[in-house]
Enzyme design. Structure first.
Site, PDB file in Angstrom:
ATOM      1  N   ASP A  47      31.218  51.510  29.012  1.00 38.95           N
ATOM      2  CA  ASP A  47      31.429  52.956  28.917  1.00 38.95           C
ATOM      3  C   ASP A  47      30.669  53.694  30.017  1.00 38.95           C
ATOM      4  O   ASP A  47      29.572  53.283  30.413  1.00 38.95           O
ATOM      5  CB  ASP A  47      30.957  53.443  27.537  1.00 38.95           C
ATOM      6  N   HIS A  51      35.947  53.905  37.859  1.00 32.67           N
ATOM      7  CA  HIS A  51      36.595  52.663  37.427  1.00 32.67           C
ATOM      8  C   HIS A  51      36.538  51.605  38.529  1.00 32.67           C
ATOM      9  O   HIS A  51      36.314  50.419  38.265  1.00 32.67           O
ATOM     10  CB  HIS A  51      38.044  52.945  37.034  1.00 32.67           C
ATOM     11  N   LEU A  96      32.856  29.522  31.239  1.00 30.61           N
ATOM     12  CA  LEU A  96      32.854  30.786  30.512  1.00 30.61           C
ATOM     13  C   LEU A  96      34.279  31.235  30.193  1.00 30.61           C
ATOM     14  O   LEU A  96      35.160  31.202  31.051  1.00 30.61           O
ATOM     15  CB  LEU A  96      32.164  31.862  31.356  1.00 30.61           C
TER      16      LEU A  96
END
Length: 246
Positions: free
Chosen positions: A21, A38, A132
């Site tokens: 956020d 972004h 991962l």
């Protein structure tokens, strides 16, 4: 000594989830358009994925675009989708080099055609990787996920594949998007907000919550290490007493 050096690698959270956020506020603070935030948030993703891989975290799930985010101005949504496509194309080589397996959860059919195609292609290309597992929550709503799971189970009961008495937590969990993943043990939210924002509501029942005032574009692997170190200092009791745990 850095935070990474203080981490006990034998007590890592297996699954870390992050609410990324603050991109818009970060850009606004610099007098830029929200999409500028972004774009810079992608740098944080790259660094955090690298950091998670370095210490051996097995699952990293990022709240990338919520179902509610479709209600944002159309130009911002379009820009985010274009950024997602370009980022996937740019990062696929690095994902392969680092043995990262890409995954996605959410109502993926809502994504624009090109974005959906590129995403599925990247998931397929990395499917054999064993390191991962990086999951992007896209067009994601936890309430919708839970509602859909209930519908799926109800349909199985109607078809006679399942009895009502057989429904338990494990059965329900197997009908969620995250059926093949362990529940998150650590949930991180950036930007100083103290909300879960409809994210993994079933899965984080016993997750440790970590909030930081840093906006996402400023969050780096060292911040991830700090959060994990904080997690390792906590006592996780799961309803038991301290004496029972110890």
């Amino acid at each position: 000594m850095g935070y990474k050096d203080q981490i006990d690698l034998l007590k890592l959270p297996e699954h870390v989830a992050i609410i990324m956020d603050g991109n818009g506020r970060w850009a606004k603070g610099k007098g830029k358009l929200r999409i500028f935030g972004h774009h810079n948030g992608v740098l944080s993703v790259r660094d955090v994925v690298e950091g998670a891989g370095e210490i051996g975290v097995k699952y990293l799930t990022l709240y990338t675009f919520s179902a509610e985010n479709w209600n944002r101005p159309s130009f911002e949504v379009t820009a985010i989708m274009e950024l997602l496509v370009s980022t996937i194309n740019k990062e696929i080589k690095k994902l392969m080099q680092n043995n990262v397996r890409l995954n996605a959860i959410g109502d993926l059919n809502m994504l624009p055609g090109k974005c959906h195609k590129e995403l599925l292609g990247a998931i397929e290309k990395t499917s054999a990787n064993t390191g991962l597992v990086l999951t992007l929550a896209l067009s994601y709503s936890s309430r919708r996920e839970i509602m859909q799971a209930a519908k799926n189970i109800a349909a199985k009961v109607e078809r006679g594949e399942l009895k009502a008495d057989d429904i338990n937590e494990d059965v329900f969990a197997q009908n969620l998007y995250t059926a093949n993943m362990p529940d998150p043990e650590l949930l991180i939210r950036t930007s100083g907000e103290y909300r879960i924002s409809n994210y993994l509501l079933w899965q984080i029942a016993y997750a440790e919550l970590y909030f930081t005032n840093k906006l996402w574009p400023d969050f780096r692997k060292e911040d991830l290490f700090e959060a994990i170190l904080d997690y390792q200092k906590r006592e996780r009791r799961f309803g038991k007493t301290s004496e029972q745990v110890n």
